[in-house]
Design a protein around this motif. Structure first.
Motif, PDB file in Angstrom:
ATOM      1  N   LEU A  40       0.855  -1.181   0.000  1.00 50.00           N
ATOM      2  CA  LEU A  40       0.000   0.000   0.000  1.00 50.00           C
ATOM      3  C   LEU A  40       0.892   1.232   0.000  1.00 50.00           C
ATOM      4  CD1 LEU A  40      -3.006   0.636   0.037  1.00 50.00           C
ATOM      5  CD2 LEU A  40      -2.861   0.829   2.516  1.00 50.00           C
ATOM      6  N   GLN A  41       0.753   2.060  -1.053  1.00 51.64           N
ATOM      7  CA  GLN A  41       1.557   3.275  -1.179  1.00 51.64           C
ATOM      8  C   GLN A  41       0.619   4.434  -1.486  1.00 51.64           C
ATOM      9  OE1 GLN A  41       4.371   1.971  -4.324  1.00 51.64           O
ATOM     10  NE2 GLN A  41       5.926   2.186  -2.748  1.00 51.64           N
ATOM     11  N   GLY A  42       0.511   5.367  -0.554  1.00 46.58           N
ATOM     12  CA  GLY A  42      -0.353   6.523  -0.761  1.00 46.58           C
ATOM     13  C   GLY A  42      -1.807   6.149  -0.950  1.00 46.58           C
ATOM     14  N   GLY A  43      -2.254   5.097  -0.269  1.00 43.87           N
ATOM     15  CA  GLY A  43      -3.644   4.673  -0.365  1.00 43.87           C
ATOM     16  C   GLY A  43      -3.950   3.813  -1.578  1.00 43.87           C
ATOM     17  N   ILE A  44      -2.947   3.493  -2.389  1.00 45.58           N
ATOM     18  CA  ILE A  44      -3.132   2.692  -3.596  1.00 45.58           C
ATOM     19  C   ILE A  44      -2.298   1.422  -3.473  1.00 45.58           C
ATOM     20  CG2 ILE A  44      -2.761   2.612  -6.100  1.00 45.58           C
ATOM     21  CD1 ILE A  44      -3.042   5.678  -6.069  1.00 45.58           C
ATOM     22  N   THR A  45      -2.878   0.284  -3.834  1.00 44.85           N
ATOM     23  CA  THR A  45      -2.126  -0.961  -3.851  1.00 44.85           C
ATOM     24  C   THR A  45      -1.242  -0.973  -5.086  1.00 44.85           C
ATOM     25  OG1 THR A  45      -3.869  -2.136  -2.675  1.00 44.85           O
ATOM     26  CG2 THR A  45      -2.299  -3.479  -3.892  1.00 44.85           C
ATOM     27  N   SER A  46       0.054  -1.130  -4.881  1.00 43.29           N
ATOM     28  CA  SER A  46       1.022  -1.126  -5.974  1.00 43.29           C
ATOM     29  C   SER A  46       1.812  -2.422  -5.978  1.00 43.29           C
ATOM     30  CB  SER A  46       2.014   0.025  -5.804  1.00 43.29           C
ATOM     31  OG  SER A  46       1.364   1.258  -5.808  1.00 43.29           O
ATOM     32  N   VAL A  47       2.253  -2.816  -7.176  1.00 41.40           N
ATOM     33  CA  VAL A  47       3.177  -3.929  -7.305  1.00 41.40           C
ATOM     34  C   VAL A  47       4.575  -3.344  -7.214  1.00 41.40           C
ATOM     35  CG1 VAL A  47       3.985  -5.814  -8.773  1.00 41.40           C
ATOM     36  CG2 VAL A  47       1.574  -5.175  -8.809  1.00 41.40           C
ATOM     37  N   VAL A  48       5.377  -3.886  -6.317  1.00 41.17           N
ATOM     38  CA  VAL A  48       6.728  -3.358  -6.103  1.00 41.17           C
ATOM     39  C   VAL A  48       7.765  -4.470  -6.158  1.00 41.17           C
ATOM     40  CG1 VAL A  48       5.941  -1.379  -4.739  1.00 41.17           C
ATOM     41  CG2 VAL A  48       6.513  -3.505  -3.577  1.00 41.17           C
ATOM     42  N   CYS A  49       8.994  -4.078  -6.479  1.00 44.63           N
ATOM     43  CA  CYS A  49      10.151  -4.969  -6.390  1.00 44.63           C
ATOM     44  C   CYS A  49      10.832  -4.678  -5.069  1.00 44.63           C
ATOM     45  CB  CYS A  49      11.129  -4.689  -7.522  1.00 44.63           C
ATOM     46  SG  CYS A  49      10.784  -5.605  -8.996  1.00 44.63           S
ATOM     47  N   VAL A  50      11.093  -5.736  -4.317  1.00 43.76           N
ATOM     48  CA  VAL A  50      11.670  -5.606  -2.982  1.00 43.76           C
ATOM     49  C   VAL A  50      12.988  -6.359  -2.937  1.00 43.76           C
ATOM     50  CG1 VAL A  50      11.291  -6.161  -0.547  1.00 43.76           C
ATOM     51  CG2 VAL A  50       9.373  -5.423  -1.962  1.00 43.76           C
ATOM     52  N   ARG A  51      13.994  -5.715  -2.340  1.00 47.42           N
ATOM     53  CA  ARG A  51      15.277  -6.399  -2.136  1.00 47.42           C
ATOM     54  C   ARG A  51      15.108  -7.420  -1.024  1.00 47.42           C
ATOM     55  NH1 ARG A  51      20.518  -2.768  -2.766  1.00 47.42           N
ATOM     56  NH2 ARG A  51      21.281  -4.670  -1.812  1.00 47.42           N
ATOM     57  N   PRO A  52      15.328  -8.696  -1.276  1.00 44.72           N
ATOM     58  CA  PRO A  52      15.176  -9.701  -0.227  1.00 44.72           C
ATOM     59  C   PRO A  52      16.168  -9.554   0.922  1.00 44.72           C
ATOM     60  CG  PRO A  52      15.297 -10.746  -2.400  1.00 44.72           C
ATOM     61  CD  PRO A  52      15.609  -9.296  -2.576  1.00 44.72           C
ATOM     62  N   ASP A  53      17.326  -8.925   0.661  1.00 45.95           N
ATOM     63  CA  ASP A  53      18.339  -8.815   1.709  1.00 45.95           C
ATOM     64  C   ASP A  53      17.997  -7.786   2.778  1.00 45.95           C
ATOM     65  OD1 ASP A  53      18.695  -6.781  -0.210  1.00 45.95           O
ATOM     66  OD2 ASP A  53      20.841  -6.652   0.148  1.00 45.95           O
ATOM     67  N   ASN A  54      17.139  -6.802   2.445  1.00 45.15           N
ATOM     68  CA  ASN A  54      16.795  -5.790   3.456  1.00 45.15           C
ATOM     69  C   ASN A  54      15.299  -5.455   3.499  1.00 45.15           C
ATOM     70  OD1 ASN A  54      16.371  -4.114   1.238  1.00 45.15           O
ATOM     71  ND2 ASN A  54      18.163  -2.828   1.625  1.00 45.15           N
ATOM     72  N   ASN A  55      14.497  -6.124   2.663  1.00 45.94           N
ATOM     73  CA  ASN A  55      13.043  -5.937   2.614  1.00 45.94           C
ATOM     74  C   ASN A  55      12.629  -4.506   2.271  1.00 45.94           C
ATOM     75  OD1 ASN A  55      10.571  -7.290   2.661  1.00 45.94           O
ATOM     76  ND2 ASN A  55      10.105  -6.506   4.697  1.00 45.94           N
ATOM     77  N   LYS A  56      13.492  -3.770   1.582  1.00 44.62           N
ATOM     78  CA  LYS A  56      13.197  -2.391   1.176  1.00 44.62           C
ATOM     79  C   LYS A  56      12.751  -2.377  -0.283  1.00 44.62           C
ATOM     80  CE  LYS A  56      15.259  -0.281   4.811  1.00 44.62           C
ATOM     81  NZ  LYS A  56      14.850   0.699   5.687  1.00 44.62           N
ATOM     82  N   ILE A  57      11.842  -1.464  -0.589  1.00 47.85           N
ATOM     83  CA  ILE A  57      11.336  -1.329  -1.951  1.00 47.85           C
ATOM     84  C   ILE A  57      12.407  -0.710  -2.839  1.00 47.85           C
ATOM     85  CG2 ILE A  57       9.633  -0.180  -3.425  1.00 47.85           C
ATOM     86  CD1 ILE A  57       7.686  -0.322  -1.039  1.00 47.85           C
ATOM     87  N   LEU A  58      12.697  -1.388  -3.950  1.00 41.82           N
ATOM     88  CA  LEU A  58      13.624  -0.858  -4.946  1.00 41.82           C
ATOM     89  C   LEU A  58      12.885   0.056  -5.924  1.00 41.82           C
ATOM     90  CD1 LEU A  58      16.351  -0.722  -6.388  1.00 41.82           C
ATOM     91  CD2 LEU A  58      15.715  -2.838  -7.569  1.00 41.82           C
ATOM     92  N   GLY A  59      11.719  -0.362  -6.354  1.00 37.34           N
ATOM     93  CA  GLY A  59      10.931   0.435  -7.294  1.00 37.34           C
ATOM     94  C   GLY A  59       9.576  -0.214  -7.514  1.00 37.34           C
ATOM     95  N   SER A  60       8.725   0.462  -8.279  1.00 39.94           N
ATOM     96  CA  SER A  60       7.397  -0.076  -8.542  1.00 39.94           C
ATOM     97  C   SER A  60       7.291  -0.563  -9.979  1.00 39.94           C
ATOM     98  CB  SER A  60       6.308   0.936  -8.207  1.00 39.94           C
ATOM     99  OG  SER A  60       6.599   2.186  -8.746  1.00 39.94           O
TER     100      SER A  60
END
Length: 86
Positions: free
Chosen positions: A28-48
């Motif tokens: 959930l980003q800004g009230g909208i469900t988005s598909v994101v790429c997440v780095r598995p090593d730190n669980n941080k969003i790389l981009g959408s």
């Protein structure tokens, strides 16, 4: 088919390379469900992820299917990925 990541976080580009696997998740980003790429090593969003069939991908994820992405090319903040059903 490759897809260019959108809204890439420059702080998450370090130590990325061609062939690196990334998790595909719904967030959930800004009230909208988005598909994101997440780095598995730190669980941080790389981009959408945004492309013509993204609604279908969201439905598949919501139905329990899982996906990952592989970096195909990387040049600065321009990152091309390919998404795979796992």
């Amino acid at each position: 088919q490759t897809i260019q990541l959108q809204k890439v976080d420059p702080g998450q580009i370090t130590k990325l390379h061609k062939g690196r696997k990334l998790a595909i998740e719904l967030r959930l980003q800004g009230g909208i469900t988005s598909v994101v790429c997440v780095r598995p090593d730190n669980n941080k969003i790389l981009g959408s992820v945004a492309f013509a069939g993204v609604d279908r991908l969201i439905k598949c994820i919501n139905s329990g299917r899982t996906y990952e992405a592989e970096i195909m090319t990387i040049s600065g903040a321009a990152i091309q990925i390919r998404i795979y059903d796992t």
